[in-house]
Design a protein around this motif. Structure first.
Motif, PDB file in Angstrom:
ATOM      1  N   PRO A 194     -17.391 -19.658  92.603  1.00 48.78           N
ATOM      2  CA  PRO A 194     -17.187 -19.579  94.057  1.00 48.78           C
ATOM      3  C   PRO A 194     -17.716 -18.279  94.654  1.00 48.78           C
ATOM      4  O   PRO A 194     -17.516 -17.206  94.086  1.00 48.78           O
ATOM      5  CB  PRO A 194     -15.663 -19.659  94.197  1.00 48.78           C
ATOM      6  CG  PRO A 194     -15.230 -20.430  92.999  1.00 48.78           C
ATOM      7  CD  PRO A 194     -16.134 -19.964  91.889  1.00 48.78           C
ATOM      8  N   ASP A 222     -19.911 -20.393  99.714  1.00 52.63           N
ATOM      9  CA  ASP A 222     -19.004 -21.547  99.645  1.00 52.63           C
ATOM     10  C   ASP A 222     -17.915 -21.507 100.706  1.00 52.63           C
ATOM     11  O   ASP A 222     -17.499 -22.544 101.233  1.00 52.63           O
ATOM     12  CB  ASP A 222     -18.346 -21.592  98.260  1.00 52.63           C
ATOM     13  CG  ASP A 222     -19.366 -21.816  97.166  1.00 52.63           C
ATOM     14  OD1 ASP A 222     -20.188 -22.735  97.304  1.00 52.63           O
ATOM     15  OD2 ASP A 222     -19.368 -21.050  96.185  1.00 52.63           O
ATOM     16  N   ILE A 223     -17.404 -20.297 101.000  1.00 49.75           N
ATOM     17  CA  ILE A 223     -16.246 -20.130 101.874  1.00 49.75           C
ATOM     18  C   ILE A 223     -16.503 -18.901 102.731  1.00 49.75           C
ATOM     19  O   ILE A 223     -17.028 -17.906 102.237  1.00 49.75           O
ATOM     20  CB  ILE A 223     -14.958 -19.956 101.011  1.00 49.75           C
ATOM     21  CG1 ILE A 223     -14.621 -21.268 100.308  1.00 49.75           C
ATOM     22  CG2 ILE A 223     -13.784 -19.445 101.845  1.00 49.75           C
ATOM     23  CD1 ILE A 223     -13.552 -21.154  99.229  1.00 49.75           C
ATOM     24  N   ARG A 224     -16.154 -18.977 103.999  1.00 53.45           N
ATOM     25  CA  ARG A 224     -16.418 -17.876 104.931  1.00 53.45           C
ATOM     26  C   ARG A 224     -15.133 -17.411 105.616  1.00 53.45           C
ATOM     27  O   ARG A 224     -14.427 -18.214 106.225  1.00 53.45           O
ATOM     28  CB  ARG A 224     -17.408 -18.314 106.011  1.00 53.45           C
ATOM     29  CG  ARG A 224     -18.868 -18.343 105.558  1.00 53.45           C
ATOM     30  CD  ARG A 224     -19.716 -19.257 106.395  1.00 53.45           C
ATOM     31  NE  ARG A 224     -19.287 -20.645 106.227  1.00 53.45           N
ATOM     32  CZ  ARG A 224     -19.535 -21.371 105.141  1.00 53.45           C
ATOM     33  NH1 ARG A 224     -20.240 -20.874 104.142  1.00 53.45           N
ATOM     34  NH2 ARG A 224     -19.074 -22.603 105.037  1.00 53.45           N
ATOM     35  N   GLY A 254     -15.981 -25.040 112.896  1.00 53.19           N
ATOM     36  CA  GLY A 254     -16.165 -25.353 111.484  1.00 53.19           C
ATOM     37  C   GLY A 254     -17.162 -24.475 110.748  1.00 53.19           C
ATOM     38  O   GLY A 254     -17.396 -24.661 109.561  1.00 53.19           O
ATOM     39  N   VAL A 286     -16.702 -21.379 110.090  1.00 53.94           N
ATOM     40  CA  VAL A 286     -15.912 -20.364 109.402  1.00 53.94           C
ATOM     41  C   VAL A 286     -14.648 -21.021 108.846  1.00 53.94           C
ATOM     42  O   VAL A 286     -14.021 -21.831 109.514  1.00 53.94           O
ATOM     43  CB  VAL A 286     -15.578 -19.237 110.412  1.00 53.94           C
ATOM     44  CG1 VAL A 286     -14.335 -18.471 110.000  1.00 53.94           C
ATOM     45  CG2 VAL A 286     -16.776 -18.304 110.576  1.00 53.94           C
ATOM     46  N   THR A 287     -14.313 -20.672 107.595  1.00 57.95           N
ATOM     47  CA  THR A 287     -13.164 -21.291 106.944  1.00 57.95           C
ATOM     48  C   THR A 287     -11.842 -20.734 107.461  1.00 57.95           C
ATOM     49  O   THR A 287     -10.909 -21.485 107.717  1.00 57.95           O
ATOM     50  CB  THR A 287     -13.247 -21.067 105.416  1.00 57.95           C
ATOM     51  OG1 THR A 287     -14.578 -21.287 104.979  1.00 57.95           O
ATOM     52  CG2 THR A 287     -12.284 -21.986 104.674  1.00 57.95           C
ATOM     53  N   ARG A 288     -11.776 -19.421 107.582  1.00 56.46           N
ATOM     54  CA  ARG A 288     -10.565 -18.765 108.094  1.00 56.46           C
ATOM     55  C   ARG A 288     -10.947 -17.550 108.919  1.00 56.46           C
ATOM     56  O   ARG A 288     -11.955 -16.903 108.636  1.00 56.46           O
ATOM     57  CB  ARG A 288      -9.652 -18.285 106.952  1.00 56.46           C
ATOM     58  CG  ARG A 288      -9.021 -19.389 106.157  1.00 56.46           C
ATOM     59  CD  ARG A 288      -7.941 -18.807 105.226  1.00 56.46           C
ATOM     60  NE  ARG A 288      -8.017 -19.491 103.930  1.00 56.46           N
ATOM     61  CZ  ARG A 288      -7.398 -19.093 102.829  1.00 56.46           C
ATOM     62  NH1 ARG A 288      -6.638 -18.005 102.851  1.00 56.46           N
ATOM     63  NH2 ARG A 288      -7.528 -19.760 101.705  1.00 56.46           N
ATOM     64  N   LEU A 298     -21.164 -28.807 107.588  1.00 55.58           N
ATOM     65  CA  LEU A 298     -19.984 -28.179 108.189  1.00 55.58           C
ATOM     66  C   LEU A 298     -19.604 -28.756 109.540  1.00 55.58           C
ATOM     67  O   LEU A 298     -18.427 -28.794 109.893  1.00 55.58           O
ATOM     68  CB  LEU A 298     -20.235 -26.674 108.353  1.00 55.58           C
ATOM     69  CG  LEU A 298     -20.523 -25.904 107.062  1.00 55.58           C
ATOM     70  CD1 LEU A 298     -20.799 -24.451 107.386  1.00 55.58           C
ATOM     71  CD2 LEU A 298     -19.380 -26.027 106.071  1.00 55.58           C
TER      72      LEU A 298
END
Lengths: 288, 288, 288
Positions: free
Chosen positions: C127, C148-150, C205, C207-209, C180
Motif C-alpha cells: 500500500p 492507493d489512498i490519499r 472522491g 481524497v480518501t480522508r 474514483l
C-alpha cells in the motif's frame, strides 16, 4: 411452499413469488461451515431455476446475518500450536481439510463452492435483496455483496475481515466490492480489515439503505418488484449484470490462485495463531 | 446561426461556439415520437461535424425537459382492448408499428435510432451539458444520461420508468447509468421504476449539480469550456469516453436483443393495459 | 536506512518496513522538472523490489505536496513571444526540449517517464498512502492519484489543471480519475480545470480522508497495514488493482497519442502564452 435443507442450515419459504431465505445456524451466528456452504449453494441453484420466482430476500435467523467463516476448529487448536515453516502445524492442516469442500468446483463452473455461495445470487435471474443485522463479517459480508440490494440495521457490524486472518477476500468479494466503492475505499477497507457500522457502510456504498427494520424493508422492496412484469425485471437484471460482472470468470480464477498461495503458509498461520493468542504477529519477509 | 429542424421538433441556435439545442414539442412535454427521434439524431449528427463548435447545451422548451416515450397512441386504445396471448392486440400492433422508425439502424452504426438520440451526444466531440426541469422520465432520462454533465432543477421528476411499462431501459440507459451509480443503486432505480426529485438524483449521482436556474448554469459552464483550448477539451472528452464507453457496441446490441424479446409480448402488453386501466397487472410465469 | 537520491530531489527513509518518501524541491513547491521525474521513477522502482517493505507514505517537504509541472522555462520566455502557426515559437521549442526526458520509454514499459512516476506506485506491491497539503496541481494531482489512498489537509488546493495550459491529463490521470469519480464529475473537473479544496475533493472522491495532520494520519495507516500479514496485503492489492487497472497499457498509449497531438501546436502555445500575458486566449478552429 417450504423447503428446509441440509440439517436446516438454510430455510426457504416461498409465497406470492417471493422466496424468504434464511441462514439458520443460530448458535454460531450463522457462521459458514462445510454444511452451510453446500446448503446455500443448493438453495440458490434451486431458486435460479424457478420460473415462477419474482424476488428473493436473504437474511439470517437469530442475532446476526452471518459472522463469516467458522473458525471454531482453529480456535480449539490455537493454544497448543505455533506456526511451523513447513506448514505442518495443526492449524495449517485444519485449514487445508476445511477448505477441501469449500474449494470444490463443479465441471464448467466459474466458481469454487465458497465463491459460488456468493455468485449464485447473481445467477438467480430475479432481484435478490439482503437484510443485514448483527454481524456481516468476512465471508458473511461477501455473501451480502453477492446480492443485488442490501438493507442494513444501523448497528450491523460490517467488515472485510480476511486480511486480519492472513487471507484475502476470495469469495468473489474483490469483484463485488469494486462495483460499489472507489478504488481507494476498497483498498482501505480490505487492508485495514476494520469493522464499520451499518451507517458508515451506507455512507461508503456497501449498503443500499439503512433501516431499523431491515427485513421488513427488504420484503417491501421484494413485493414491489414482484408487482412488475417478471420478463422486464429479469431482462433489466441481466443487462446491468452484463456490465458489472464483466470478466468475472477470469477474476475469480485469480482470487483462487492468490488464496491458494496464502492458506496454510507461515505468515497466514502466524496471523491466525497470533490472533488467538492475543499477541502481535511476527511476520516473515517475502520469500521470492 | 439558427437551424430549425423537422417541424421544429428541435431548435438549434449557435452563438460564440455554443449550440443551444432545445426539444420543442411543448404541448406534449417534449415526449419522444417518431419525428422527435429523427430530429434529435439529425441535429446531433450536424453538431458532431461542426469544427467550430466548443460546447452544447441541451434543454427542453416549456414545462419539462422530456416526459419520455409518447404513449398517446396506446392510451387511446387502452379502453377497448386487453392483452391477447398471440400478441395481436391493438396495443401490441401499435407498439410494433411505432417502434419501426425507432428501431431503424444505419449501416455501420452501433445503435438503432432510439439509442442513437442518446449516444450521439457522446459522439459530439465537445462537452454537452443538459439542463433538466419538470420531467426527465424514461427515454427522457436516458437522453439526459447520454450527455456529459447534467444540471437539474431541484423539483425535476426523474425516473428510469421503463419497467413500469413492462420494458427495460434500452436506449443506452443501462450503460450510461452504470457509469454514474453503484450496481445496487442502478438496480434499485430500474427495478422499482420510482420517481425521484432532482435533489435525490443529485445525491445518488444521476445529476452533476442542482440549481434553481439549470439552463443558466449549463450555459455558464458552456461559456467557461468555450474559453479553453478546443483541441485540449476535445482530447480530454475522447480520453474519458474511451474508458467509460468501453464495450458500448456489444452492450447496445444486447439491449436490442432483450427489448425485442419484450415488446408486444403478453406480459408487456399486460403492463401497459393494466396501467391505463388503473388496476394491478396479472403477469404470466416465464414460458421457457 | 536512508537513501537520498538525485540531488536530493526525493528523500527516502525506511523504518519498520515503512518507506517515508518525500518530494524535496522546497523552493519550487516540489514542481516536476526533468530531475524530479527521474528521481521519483528511480525511487519507486527500488521500493517495488524491496521484499521487506510493508507500506509507503508519499508526501512533500515544504509548503506543498507538488505544484505540478515546472513551467519556469516557459514563463521567462512568455514576454518575448507569441504563438506561431508552424509551432516554431520559443515556447513550443522549449516544450519539446523539456518533454524529451519526460517522454522517454524503457523497453517493455507501458508508460513513458512522466506516466511512470504515477504508475510506479501501482507497481509497488504494498500500500502507498499519499499525504497532501498546500498544492496538488496538474502532474502533482496525477502523482497523488497514482497512489492507493490519499489523506489531504482541508485547505489543499487540488486541480486537474492541464486543460488550462492547452494540455490534457496525460500522466495516467484519466484512468486513475475514472476509478474514483463518476463520468460527469471527471469531465467537469478536467474541462473546467477548476481548483477545489481538500474538503470538496473528499466530497467528490479524489481524497480518501481529510485531516489537519495528513502526514500523521498517513503514517498511522501505514503502521496499521505494516502489522498485517504482508503476503495477504500484497495479494489484496494485486487483486483490486487487477480490476481497476484493466486495460492500462492501451489507455496510456492513447494518452500519449493525444498529448503528442497537442504539445507545441498553435492552440496549446496560445493557451500558455495567453495565461502568462494574463489575457483571454484566441483559439483557432480545428484544422481537419
Amino acid at each position: 411452499m417450504n423447503t428446509n435443507s441440509q440439517e436446516d442450515r438454510v430455510t426457504v419459504s416461498i409465497r406470492d413469488g417471493i422466496a424468504d431465505v434464511r441462514l439458520n445456524r443460530v448458535d454460531k451466528r450463522n457462521a459458514l461451515d462445510s454444511a452451510m456452504f453446500s446448503a446455500i449453494a443448493r438453495v440458490g441453484k434451486e431458486l435460479a431455476n424457478d420460473n415462477n420466482l419474482r424476488a428473493v430476500v436473504l437474511s439470517g435467523n437469530g442475532a446476526s446475518f452471518c459472522a463469516g467463516l467458522d473458525f471454531g476448529g482453529f480456535q480449539a487448536m490455537a493454544g497448543s500450536s505455533g506456526a511451523s515453516k513447513d506448514g505442518n502445524s495443526p492449524i495449517a492442516e485444519s485449514m487445508e481439510v476445511d477448505s477441501q469442500n469449500a474449494g470444490s468446483m463443479e465441471s464448467g463452473a466459474i466458481t469454487h463452492l465458497a465463491q459460488q455461495i456468493c455468485w449464485v445470487w447473481q445467477e438467480v435471474p430475479v432481484p435478490v435483496i439482503a437484510a443485514l443485522h448483527g454481524h456481516a463479517l468476512g465471508g458473511g459480508l461477501q455473501l451480502a455483496l453477492g446480492t443485488d440490494i442490501r438493507i442494513a440495521h444501523p448497528t450491523t457490524q460490517i467488515s472485510m475481515r480476511e486480511v486480519h486472518w492472513g487471507l484475502i477476500p476470495d469469495m468473489t468479494g474483490t469483484l463485488m466490492l469494486s462495483r460499489l466503492v472507489r478504488d481507494d475505499v476498497a483498498k482501505d477497507l480490505v487492508f485495514s480489515a476494520r469493522v464499520i457500522s451499518g451507517i458508515e457502510a451506507h455512507e461508503l456504498g456497501l449498503v443500499t439503505r439503512v433501516s431499523e427494520t431491515p427485513l421488513e424493508v427488504a420484503m417491501q422492496i421484494a413485493r414491489e418488484v414482484a408487482g412488475r412484469s417478471p420478463d422486464a425485471v429479469r431482462g433489466a437484471k441481466a443487462l446491468i449484470n452484463r456490465l458489472s460482472n464483466a470478466g468475472a470468470a477470469e477474476h475469480f480464477a485469480e482470487e483462487r490462485r492468490i488464496i491458494y498461495g496464502l492458506i496454510g503458509k507461515p505468515n497466514q498461520v502466524e496471523a491466525v495463531t497470533a490472533n488467538f493468542e492475543k499477541r502481535p504477529a511476527k511476520f516473515e519477509a517475502l520469500q521470492n
